[in-house]
Design an enzyme around this catalytic site. Structure first.
Site, PDB file in Angstrom:
ATOM      1  N   VAL A  46      76.414   4.466 -57.115  1.00 37.87           N
ATOM      2  CA  VAL A  46      77.749   4.211 -57.655  1.00 37.87           C
ATOM      3  C   VAL A  46      78.169   2.774 -57.359  1.00 37.87           C
ATOM      4  O   VAL A  46      78.824   2.126 -58.185  1.00 37.87           O
ATOM      5  CB  VAL A  46      78.780   5.216 -57.080  1.00 37.87           C
ATOM      6  CG1 VAL A  46      80.195   4.884 -57.544  1.00 37.87           C
ATOM      7  CG2 VAL A  46      78.415   6.643 -57.471  1.00 37.87           C
ATOM      8  N   CYS A  47      77.787   2.256 -56.210  1.00 34.57           N
ATOM      9  CA  CYS A  47      78.233   0.925 -55.774  1.00 34.57           C
ATOM     10  C   CYS A  47      77.949  -0.181 -56.792  1.00 34.57           C
ATOM     11  O   CYS A  47      78.853  -0.963 -57.097  1.00 34.57           O
ATOM     12  CB  CYS A  47      77.634   0.581 -54.416  1.00 34.57           C
ATOM     13  SG  CYS A  47      78.137   1.722 -53.110  1.00 34.57           S
TER      14      CYS A  47
END
Length: 187
Positions: A46-47
């Protein structure tokens, strides 16, 4: 306890930006609006989507007089390696702070003791170094930078027009409210 109204602490941290490794202090941050954008770790899932989304708004944030600082508990060397290998991160132009000592993550109360990483926390800080807005998400929930920009614009408006407040979903140029007895029970 809420971080709203707390002062940015004195700190020294290393960061990566545009092929260079440098050092940052509290004094470097003061004097303009800032966003501290904590995330769990480099080389994750997700980062990179969040950091790429934030990069899409970086030029506009700079136009608003705001600097962006992404922060994870990785080192600035890891940020450099990530930038060199990830297509999403190669375009990131804002500062990527390494917080391996966890000092910043702990101060902002986003350090997760169970995994040794920062949670997804966004903090809007005014030019005097005072936290004006924040949000913290669980690891699996990515943030929306458009909403972060909207919150920055609202914080800037309120700072400039102290007698007015921004209602829900307020956007720059829309009507605000002036708190007073005449509004009680009429909204």
């Amino acid at each position: 306890m809420s971080m709203i109204g707390k002062q940015l602490p004195e700190f020294t941290a290393n960061y990566y930006q545009n092929g260079e490794l440098k050092q940052l202090t509290q004094a470097d941050v003061l004097g303009k609006w800032a966003i501290f954008f904590f995330y769990p770790a480099d080389f994750t899932f997700v980062c990179p989507t969040e950091l790429a989304d934030l990069q899409e708004h970086y030029a506009h944030l700079q136009e608003l007089g705001c600097e962006v600082y992404s922060v994870s508990t990785d080192t600035h060397f890891v940020h450099m390696a990530w930038s060199e290998s990830s297509p999403s991160i190669q375009g990131v132009q804002y500062k990527m702070i390494g917080d391996p000592t966890t000092a910043l993550s702990r101060y902002f109360d986003v350090f997760d003791e169970s995994n040794g990483m920062a949670q997804r926390g966004s903090f809007i800080i005014d030019p005097q170094g005072v936290i004006q807005a924040m949000e913290v998400h669980a690891d699996g929930i990515g943030r929306n930078s458009e909403e972060l920009v909207r919150k920055l614009e609202a914080a800037q408006f309120v700072a400039e027009h102290g007698d007015q407040v921004c209602p829900a979903r307020w956007k720059r140029g829309e009507k605000t409210l002036t708190p007073g007895q005449d509004l009680v029970g009429t909204i």
